[in-house]
Design a protein around this motif. Sequence first.
Motif, PDB file in Angstrom:
ATOM      1  N   VAL A  37       3.423   1.468  -8.358  1.00 47.56           N
ATOM      2  CA  VAL A  37       3.497   0.421  -7.336  1.00 47.56           C
ATOM      3  C   VAL A  37       4.697  -0.488  -7.595  1.00 47.56           C
ATOM      4  N   GLY A  38       4.930  -0.803  -8.849  1.00 50.93           N
ATOM      5  CA  GLY A  38       6.103  -1.615  -9.202  1.00 50.93           C
ATOM      6  C   GLY A  38       7.398  -0.926  -8.822  1.00 50.93           C
ATOM      7  N   LEU A  39       7.469   0.391  -9.045  1.00 55.89           N
ATOM      8  CA  LEU A  39       8.662   1.144  -8.651  1.00 55.89           C
ATOM      9  C   LEU A  39       8.869   1.105  -7.132  1.00 55.89           C
ATOM     10  N   VAL A  40       7.777   1.258  -6.393  1.00 49.51           N
ATOM     11  CA  VAL A  40       7.868   1.222  -4.926  1.00 49.51           C
ATOM     12  C   VAL A  40       8.328  -0.151  -4.467  1.00 49.51           C
ATOM     13  N   LEU A  41       7.744  -1.202  -5.019  1.00 53.33           N
ATOM     14  CA  LEU A  41       8.087  -2.563  -4.595  1.00 53.33           C
ATOM     15  C   LEU A  41       9.525  -2.945  -4.937  1.00 53.33           C
ATOM     16  N   THR A  42      10.054  -2.416  -6.020  1.00 49.77           N
ATOM     17  CA  THR A  42      11.441  -2.732  -6.394  1.00 49.77           C
ATOM     18  C   THR A  42      12.444  -1.795  -5.738  1.00 49.77           C
ATOM     19  N   GLY A  43      11.941  -0.815  -4.978  1.00 51.91           N
ATOM     20  CA  GLY A  43      12.850   0.086  -4.266  1.00 51.91           C
ATOM     21  C   GLY A  43      13.365   1.230  -5.098  1.00 51.91           C
ATOM     22  N   ARG A  44      12.808   1.446  -6.254  1.00 52.58           N
ATOM     23  CA  ARG A  44      13.252   2.552  -7.094  1.00 52.58           C
ATOM     24  C   ARG A  44      12.524   3.844  -6.775  1.00 52.58           C
ATOM     25  N   LEU A  45      11.446   3.746  -6.035  1.00 51.14           N
ATOM     26  CA  LEU A  45      10.682   4.919  -5.632  1.00 51.14           C
ATOM     27  C   LEU A  45      10.430   4.788  -4.138  1.00 51.14           C
ATOM     28  N   ILE A  46      11.004   5.707  -3.368  1.00 50.50           N
ATOM     29  CA  ILE A  46      10.880   5.632  -1.910  1.00 50.50           C
ATOM     30  C   ILE A  46      10.363   6.965  -1.378  1.00 50.50           C
ATOM     31  N   ALA A  47       9.872   6.946  -0.161  1.00 50.77           N
ATOM     32  CA  ALA A  47       9.350   8.163   0.466  1.00 50.77           C
ATOM     33  C   ALA A  47      10.500   9.112   0.807  1.00 50.77           C
ATOM     34  N   ARG A  48      10.197  10.403   0.846  1.00 52.00           N
ATOM     35  CA  ARG A  48      11.209  11.408   1.153  1.00 52.00           C
ATOM     36  C   ARG A  48      11.836  11.169   2.527  1.00 52.00           C
ATOM     37  N   SER A  49      11.006  10.813   3.515  1.00 51.11           N
ATOM     38  CA  SER A  49      11.544  10.599   4.865  1.00 51.11           C
ATOM     39  C   SER A  49      12.529   9.429   4.886  1.00 51.11           C
ATOM     40  N   VAL A  50      12.233   8.384   4.122  1.00 51.75           N
ATOM     41  CA  VAL A  50      13.156   7.240   4.044  1.00 51.75           C
ATOM     42  C   VAL A  50      14.450   7.668   3.366  1.00 51.75           C
TER      43      VAL A  50
END
Length: 95
Positions: free
Chosen positions: A21-34
């Motif tokens: 969740v921390g990775l997603v919130l900091t933008g280091r982990l994003i969805a493939r479509s994005v």
Amino acid sequence: MEIPPALLGTGGPVGVLLFVVGLVLTGRLIARSVHEDRIKDKDDQIANLRQTLTVRDEQVRVRDEQTTKLLAQSDLTVQLLQSLAREAGRHDLET
């Protein structure tokens, strides 16, 4: 990015989930479509820049041709004015 070992030992699955969740919130982990959308946007920008460079190269080529023609005409004009100055007896105008 690696999961910190201390987080695995003390937090277990909840710690890993919080890490993700921390990775997603900091933008280091994003969805493939994005990610694919971002790549497509960058590819579009690159294509646009290449098209712009092609147009600019053509403009520079045309400008170079025009400059070459103008320089040839100016050389002829200088020679004509110098010969007129010589005929008039004005040797101070020669280079």
